[in-house]
Scaffold this motif. Sequence first.
Motif, PDB file in Angstrom:
ATOM      1  N   TRP A 189      30.611   3.136  63.846  1.00  0.00           N
ATOM      2  CA  TRP A 189      30.981   1.913  64.940  1.00  0.00           C
ATOM      3  C   TRP A 189      32.293   2.437  65.589  1.00  0.00           C
ATOM      4  O   TRP A 189      32.190   1.830  66.578  1.00  0.00           O
ATOM      5  CB  TRP A 189      31.005   0.848  64.333  1.00  0.00           C
ATOM      6  CG  TRP A 189      31.917   0.387  63.431  1.00  0.00           C
ATOM      7  CD1 TRP A 189      32.192   0.665  62.095  1.00  0.00           C
ATOM      8  CD2 TRP A 189      33.085  -0.334  63.734  1.00  0.00           C
ATOM      9  NE1 TRP A 189      33.213   0.002  61.410  1.00  0.00           N
ATOM     10  CE2 TRP A 189      34.034  -0.430  62.575  1.00  0.00           C
ATOM     11  CE3 TRP A 189      33.541  -0.891  64.989  1.00  0.00           C
ATOM     12  CZ2 TRP A 189      35.132  -1.237  62.723  1.00  0.00           C
ATOM     13  CZ3 TRP A 189      34.920  -1.608  64.804  1.00  0.00           C
ATOM     14  CH2 TRP A 189      35.760  -1.732  63.674  1.00  0.00           C
TER      15      TRP A 189
ATOM     16  N   THR B 280      23.204  -2.554  68.722  1.00  0.00           N
ATOM     17  CA  THR B 280      24.783  -2.475  69.017  1.00  0.00           C
ATOM     18  C   THR B 280      25.321  -3.870  69.178  1.00  0.00           C
ATOM     19  O   THR B 280      24.473  -4.774  69.675  1.00  0.00           O
ATOM     20  CB  THR B 280      24.999  -1.596  70.233  1.00  0.00           C
ATOM     21  OG1 THR B 280      24.554  -1.942  71.405  1.00  0.00           O
ATOM     22  CG2 THR B 280      24.431  -0.152  69.878  1.00  0.00           C
ATOM     23  N   GLU B 281      26.591  -4.129  68.864  1.00  0.00           N
ATOM     24  CA  GLU B 281      27.208  -5.236  69.224  1.00  0.00           C
ATOM     25  C   GLU B 281      27.499  -5.446  70.837  1.00  0.00           C
ATOM     26  O   GLU B 281      27.959  -6.541  71.211  1.00  0.00           O
ATOM     27  CB  GLU B 281      28.372  -5.627  68.412  1.00  0.00           C
ATOM     28  CG  GLU B 281      28.078  -5.667  66.877  1.00  0.00           C
ATOM     29  CD  GLU B 281      29.323  -5.862  66.012  1.00  0.00           C
ATOM     30  OE1 GLU B 281      30.314  -6.206  66.615  1.00  0.00           O
ATOM     31  OE2 GLU B 281      29.142  -5.651  64.776  1.00  0.00           O
ATOM     32  N   GLU B 282      28.000  -4.267  71.313  1.00  0.00           N
ATOM     33  CA  GLU B 282      28.614  -4.182  72.767  1.00  0.00           C
ATOM     34  C   GLU B 282      27.948  -3.552  73.816  1.00  0.00           C
ATOM     35  O   GLU B 282      27.112  -2.695  73.226  1.00  0.00           O
ATOM     36  CB  GLU B 282      29.975  -4.114  72.851  1.00  0.00           C
ATOM     37  CG  GLU B 282      30.902  -5.078  72.118  1.00  0.00           C
ATOM     38  CD  GLU B 282      32.443  -4.699  72.013  1.00  0.00           C
ATOM     39  OE1 GLU B 282      32.729  -3.899  72.721  1.00  0.00           O
ATOM     40  OE2 GLU B 282      33.099  -5.645  71.259  1.00  0.00           O
TER      41      GLU B 282
ATOM     42  N   TYR C 170      26.296  -7.379  75.842  1.00  0.00           N
ATOM     43  CA  TYR C 170      26.212  -8.090  74.590  1.00  0.00           C
ATOM     44  C   TYR C 170      25.238  -7.291  73.621  1.00  0.00           C
ATOM     45  O   TYR C 170      24.924  -7.827  72.500  1.00  0.00           O
ATOM     46  CB  TYR C 170      25.472  -9.291  74.636  1.00  0.00           C
ATOM     47  CG  TYR C 170      26.457 -10.552  75.256  1.00  0.00           C
ATOM     48  CD1 TYR C 170      27.238 -11.198  74.495  1.00  0.00           C
ATOM     49  CD2 TYR C 170      26.425 -10.790  76.677  1.00  0.00           C
ATOM     50  CE1 TYR C 170      28.125 -12.152  75.081  1.00  0.00           C
ATOM     51  CE2 TYR C 170      27.172 -11.739  77.212  1.00  0.00           C
ATOM     52  CZ  TYR C 170      28.097 -12.334  76.362  1.00  0.00           C
ATOM     53  OH  TYR C 170      28.914 -13.360  76.866  1.00  0.00           O
ATOM     54  N   GLY C 171      25.149  -5.915  73.825  1.00  0.00           N
ATOM     55  CA  GLY C 171      24.580  -5.080  72.820  1.00  0.00           C
ATOM     56  C   GLY C 171      23.186  -4.845  73.158  1.00  0.00           C
ATOM     57  O   GLY C 171      22.591  -5.583  74.221  1.00  0.00           O
TER      58      GLY C 171
ATOM     59  N   ARG D  98      21.366 -13.422  71.437  1.00  0.00           N
ATOM     60  CA  ARG D  98      21.938 -12.343  70.761  1.00  0.00           C
ATOM     61  C   ARG D  98      21.381 -11.532  69.796  1.00  0.00           C
ATOM     62  O   ARG D  98      20.269 -11.935  69.526  1.00  0.00           O
ATOM     63  CB  ARG D  98      23.385 -13.126  70.057  1.00  0.00           C
ATOM     64  CG  ARG D  98      24.316 -13.708  71.263  1.00  0.00           C
ATOM     65  CD  ARG D  98      24.878 -12.652  72.160  1.00  0.00           C
ATOM     66  NE  ARG D  98      26.244 -12.157  71.417  1.00  0.00           N
ATOM     67  CZ  ARG D  98      27.323 -12.641  71.123  1.00  0.00           C
ATOM     68  NH1 ARG D  98      27.775 -13.939  71.897  1.00  0.00           N
ATOM     69  NH2 ARG D  98      28.230 -12.215  70.695  1.00  0.00           N
TER      70      ARG D  98
ATOM     71  N   GLY E  15      21.910  -9.089  66.112  1.00  0.00           N
ATOM     72  CA  GLY E  15      22.828  -8.975  64.859  1.00  0.00           C
ATOM     73  C   GLY E  15      22.809  -7.382  64.255  1.00  0.00           C
ATOM     74  O   GLY E  15      21.867  -6.662  64.602  1.00  0.00           O
ATOM     75  N   PRO E  16      23.549  -7.175  63.324  1.00  0.00           N
ATOM     76  CA  PRO E  16      23.656  -5.746  62.756  1.00  0.00           C
ATOM     77  C   PRO E  16      22.667  -5.583  62.009  1.00  0.00           C
ATOM     78  O   PRO E  16      22.409  -4.292  61.622  1.00  0.00           O
ATOM     79  CB  PRO E  16      25.213  -5.907  62.017  1.00  0.00           C
ATOM     80  CG  PRO E  16      25.282  -7.411  61.706  1.00  0.00           C
ATOM     81  CD  PRO E  16      24.795  -7.951  62.782  1.00  0.00           C
TER      82      PRO E  16
ATOM     83  N   SER F  99      22.044 -13.471  64.407  1.00  0.00           N
ATOM     84  CA  SER F  99      23.322 -12.996  65.099  1.00  0.00           C
ATOM     85  C   SER F  99      24.001 -14.215  64.508  1.00  0.00           C
ATOM     86  O   SER F  99      23.759 -15.276  64.107  1.00  0.00           O
ATOM     87  CB  SER F  99      23.203 -13.330  66.580  1.00  0.00           C
ATOM     88  OG  SER F  99      22.904 -14.742  66.966  1.00  0.00           O
TER      89      SER F  99
END
Length: 574
Positions: free
Chosen positions: A127, A181-183, A189-190, A213, A215-216, A231
Amino acid sequence: MKKIYTILMLLFCLAGLTMKAQVPQLVFATQNQNGGATIIKINADGTGYFSDTIDYAMTGDNWIVGSFCKANNGRLYGLTVDNCCNGFTYEVNPVNFTHHINNQGLGGGAYQGFLQANNGSLYYFNWTVSSSYWSVDGSIAKYDVNTDSVHDAFDFSSATTGTIASGTPIQVNSGLVYGTTEEGGTNNYGTLFSFDISTNSFMVIHNFDAVNRGGPFLIQVNNGALLYGMSSAGGANGVGNIFSFDTTTNTYINLHDFSTATGSQPYGKLLHASNGLLYGVTSAGGANNGGVIFSYNISNHTYTDLHDFAFATGWMTGSVGITEGGLMQASNGKLYGLVPFGGDTTLYNLGNGAFFSFDISTHTYTDIRNFVLGGFWSNPVGVPVEISNNSACNSFFTLHADTSQAHHYIGYNNSTGNGPLHYYWSWGDNTHDSTQFPSHVYADSGYYTICLTIADSTGCSSTYCDDSIFLQRTKNSMVTVNIIGTTLGINNPSSQPFTVKVYPNPANSILNIHQSTNSPNQLIITDLLGNEVYKKSLTCIDNTISISTWSAGIYFYEVRSEKESIRGKFVVQK
């Protein structure tokens, strides 16, 4: 070398399945305040724990991340990371509880664990990465357990692909790998993406926004097209949501908005339990604002707050972003997890977390063991993994040359267990089969590590590997291996192939050699330089030699019978 790894991974209690009355055995890791980590093996009731300490012996502040990945070779694999751009993989043998560290820098900050894909390799997300090594926006990395090496499979780019993939990849039935992805991405916003490991092809299939959103962590339910995830900052209340994503239509649906009253900022991954419900934990909210255990019914979309964490018995507050968490279901049907804070709050101990269980039939939470500041039990990581020391099933096959046909080898599948048995063959050339009696063709000569993993109806799993035979071809012929029926029950003993088993491997003081016949056969052992270090005539089926004075290292053996020779290698450890 012929190796036996018997790992009993007692799986979920299925409807109508009769399980043996055995306490599940779990493995997880904790952080040591003075560096390194402790791997803990413990019975699910809190008894019989055993620990092995890993000393990182590296520069920088390394810490262990994510949960163990149970690979098909019977070993457990994990990751570490430091404050910059280093880290390493480590391997644990859950049978004798020894570990091996790969000191190769991984070039990134992997925050979670491995996925073992159907090609046998382990995949994980970097990451954050040094600008001098791979992509500064992160990457998809591939780890080869056979060569102990890491390869860059794909580099993220913030503008188009998204950046900071901080979860664990998943692979679905189609063979595609999915992650988030987060970004980055269209809305910054991923993204949600797919990755084809056979072609290294990457595709963004959804861009998250401020409310909807991602989440991972993602999970697949009932082998269907829907993926589920959580998320920690999206939803109508801004404190997280549960969502589904249809991989057929590329449709995102917000299923539930978390709230402070019944749990907020979900932590880790969802679990699809044997009763059909999804379970998870949050890091905040609930009656004590310490997080909750919850269930979600995907059929009627009902969310239920089942347990509110309390500081005295372990709570979650502050957990988001630390490392992978959540729940697992053991073979006894109960859920197990780790909380990083609370627990024992006696004098001089501010509460360093707890190991707990949750009974989904009675909704009973049990604080099993508390973690102690400065001791083995401090700062737990990830989700426990279940193993066992039962030996109810046994994977075993024999392989020998077909004397009637050149370039042809025959294997006998002698595996035993409580049927029906499920089979997974790994041919040592990144190809696999899942039938009882497969056939395989090799393009080149060589020593190939052929492994068979079986799982029976009780949840017992066993892996057996053989790399002792040199599979040889000529210029115009391929090498063919055919696995046929078991030798058990053959009336003519002379028709059974000559086999040799050498164990334990690695060995320390005693080496056992088992041969399938008591006919006199010659044993020759050489070192890595080819020097002969031992020679003996084997006149018994079971033979034992002392190696207590031998130097540590790799050795090669050859057992010569009247018609053939069997070769292999073993390791002496001190």
